[in-house]
Design an enzyme around this catalytic site. Structure first.
Site, PDB file in Angstrom:
ATOM      1  N   HIS A 145       0.819  -1.228   0.000  1.00 35.68           N
ATOM      2  CA  HIS A 145       0.000   0.000   0.000  1.00 35.68           C
ATOM      3  C   HIS A 145       0.852   1.278   0.000  1.00 35.68           C
ATOM      4  CE1 HIS A 145      -3.637  -2.251   0.552  1.00 35.68           C
ATOM      5  NE2 HIS A 145      -3.330  -2.672   1.753  1.00 35.68           N
ATOM      6  N   ASP A 182      -2.957 -10.511  -2.104  1.00 38.53           N
ATOM      7  CA  ASP A 182      -3.474  -9.944  -0.848  1.00 38.53           C
ATOM      8  C   ASP A 182      -4.938  -9.546  -1.084  1.00 38.53           C
ATOM      9  OD1 ASP A 182      -2.146  -8.368   1.817  1.00 38.53           O
ATOM     10  OD2 ASP A 182      -4.021  -7.520   1.061  1.00 38.53           O
ATOM     11  N   HIS A 184      -6.477  -7.059  -0.168  1.00 34.25           N
ATOM     12  CA  HIS A 184      -6.578  -5.633  -0.486  1.00 34.25           C
ATOM     13  C   HIS A 184      -5.813  -5.343  -1.782  1.00 34.25           C
ATOM     14  CE1 HIS A 184      -6.788  -6.142   3.969  1.00 34.25           C
ATOM     15  NE2 HIS A 184      -7.893  -5.451   3.762  1.00 34.25           N
TER      16      HIS A 184
HETATM   17 ZN   LIG Z   1      -4.070  -6.892   2.924  1.00 34.04          ZN
END
Ligand SMILES: [Zn+2]
Length: 378
Positions: A145, A182, A184
């Site tokens: 991220h 993942d 996300h």
């Molecule tokens: Zn994640």
């Protein structure tokens, strides 16, 4: 080609990763949990600790080659991050604090995060030098991220993006593929290579989960990189069957057609059926099968060169087993390797979403196929 029996698998782990202090559980990253008993942060050291313990208890570390992490230099980090951000992380690290949007570090956290980025790079070094065929970098803090100018979602430096650049600059790799499973979306990694045709970014994630606005089908890359960002958003509840269909129908053919010299996996075990931060239904069997599939494709196209980098995974009891299943997927067939049957398998496998493909997942896979057929022969 070297037979599976004689293959070598590396493991990057460093005690510093356990010292990365993400603090206590916060509500929306601002307000402390109101109850008197402290609750650890979701990205707590216990999960990585337990994962390493499982790998030791199962005897997996006995057949894996130890790879030492190193501290990523400014030069390595500047391949994606800005100098201002590096300065900020160094400053915050003097006292501890947040280096962006929900990316807490403790005192000394700058150095630990540099060891995480350097740990994935060390895995790349070992694979590219031919010391090992595959490597698992069990690092903390995670990276996918983190943006060029700020940390985000527990991530400090963009470990996998930096490792891809490192492979190109130091080892002369031309094309690198990144598979991010993942739960996300790997927004930082996507951002790093959005207009770069030399790095393929494939993300399988829960649609519109985090960060909001990232990872829809129509984010396909831009300029020369158009088509080299392959987002595959899936609805909540998708399990083993849906993921394996995506792997067979999209990921494997795209990897073969891109023909990279190295495959990096951003491995988040937060798509598991037990995870508190995702709503997917993968089991250890799902993670093992996905790893084997990438391994077999890598054997075909790039002499097995895979580096798995740890990203998320927040089930205190189940994420370590999912990570061990990935290690098993890398190690099975090696001389002396004995897979261990783990206790959660039958229970998790019995859950319907892990056995069936729901209508919503089917529709999402069809939509992904239709979109990515513009650029790939699927
Ligand atoms: Zn994640």
């Amino acid at each position: 080609m070297v037979s599976r029996r004689d293959r070598k698998v590396g493991l990057v782990f460093d005690d510093r990763y356990i010292a990365h202090n993400s603090g206590l559980f916060m509500i929306a990253y601002r307000e402390q949990y109101p109850f008197p008993e402290p609750l650890p942060h979701p990205s707590s050291p216990q999960i990585a600790t337990r994962t390493k313990q499982l790998l030791d208890l199962f005897g997996y570390t006995d057949v894996m080659q130890r790879i030492d992490a190193y501290e990523a230099s400014d030069e390595m980090l500047l391949a994606y991050h800005t100098q201002d951000y590096l300065d900020r992380v160094r400053d915050v690290s003097k006292t501890g604090g947040d280096v962006g949007n929900g990316a807490p570090i403790g005192r000394g956290g700058d150095r630990i995060a540099r060891y995480a980025a350097g740990g994935v790079a060390a895995g790349v070094d070992a694979v590219m030098a031919g010391d090992v065929h595959h490597a698992y970098a069990l690092v903390r803090p995670p990276g996918h991220h983190a943006m060029s100018d700020r940390g985000m979602g527990f991530c400090v430096f963009s470990n996998v993006a930096l490792a891809a650049r490192h492979a190109q600059r130091t080892h002369g790799a031309e094309r690198i593929a990144i598979l991010d499973w993942d739960v996300h979306h790997g927004n930082g990694t996507q951002d790093a290579f959005y207009n770069d045709p030399s790095v393929l970014f494939i993300s399988i994630h829960q649609e519109d989960l985090f960060p909001v606005g990232w990872g829809p089908l129509d984010q396909l890359g831009e300029g020369d990189g158009t088509g080299k960002t392959v987002n595959i958003p899936l609805p909540a509840g998708s399990g083993n069957r849906a993921y394996m269909e995506v792997m067979e129908q999209i990921v494997a053919p795209v990897l073969r057609q891109f023909d990279p010299g190295l495959i990096l996996i951003s491995a988040g075990q937060d798509a598991s059926v037990e995870d508190p931060l995702g709503r997917m239904s993968l089991t250890t069997g799902g993670y093992r099968s996905m790893t084997r599939m990438v391994r077999d494709v890598a054997d075909e196209i790039c002499d097995g060169k895979i580096v798995v980098a740890q990203e998320g995974g927040y089930s205190q009891h189940y994420a370590p087993y999912c990570s061990a299943a990935i290690a098993e997927g890398l190690c099975d067939g090696l001389s002396g390797f004995q897979p261990v049957e783990e206790p959660y398998g039958p229970r998790a496998e019995s859950m319907p979403p892990s056995r069936r493909i729901g209508l919503d997942s089917r529709a999402a896979i069809t939509a992904a196929l239709e979109t990515h057929q513009q650029y790939w022969n699927l």
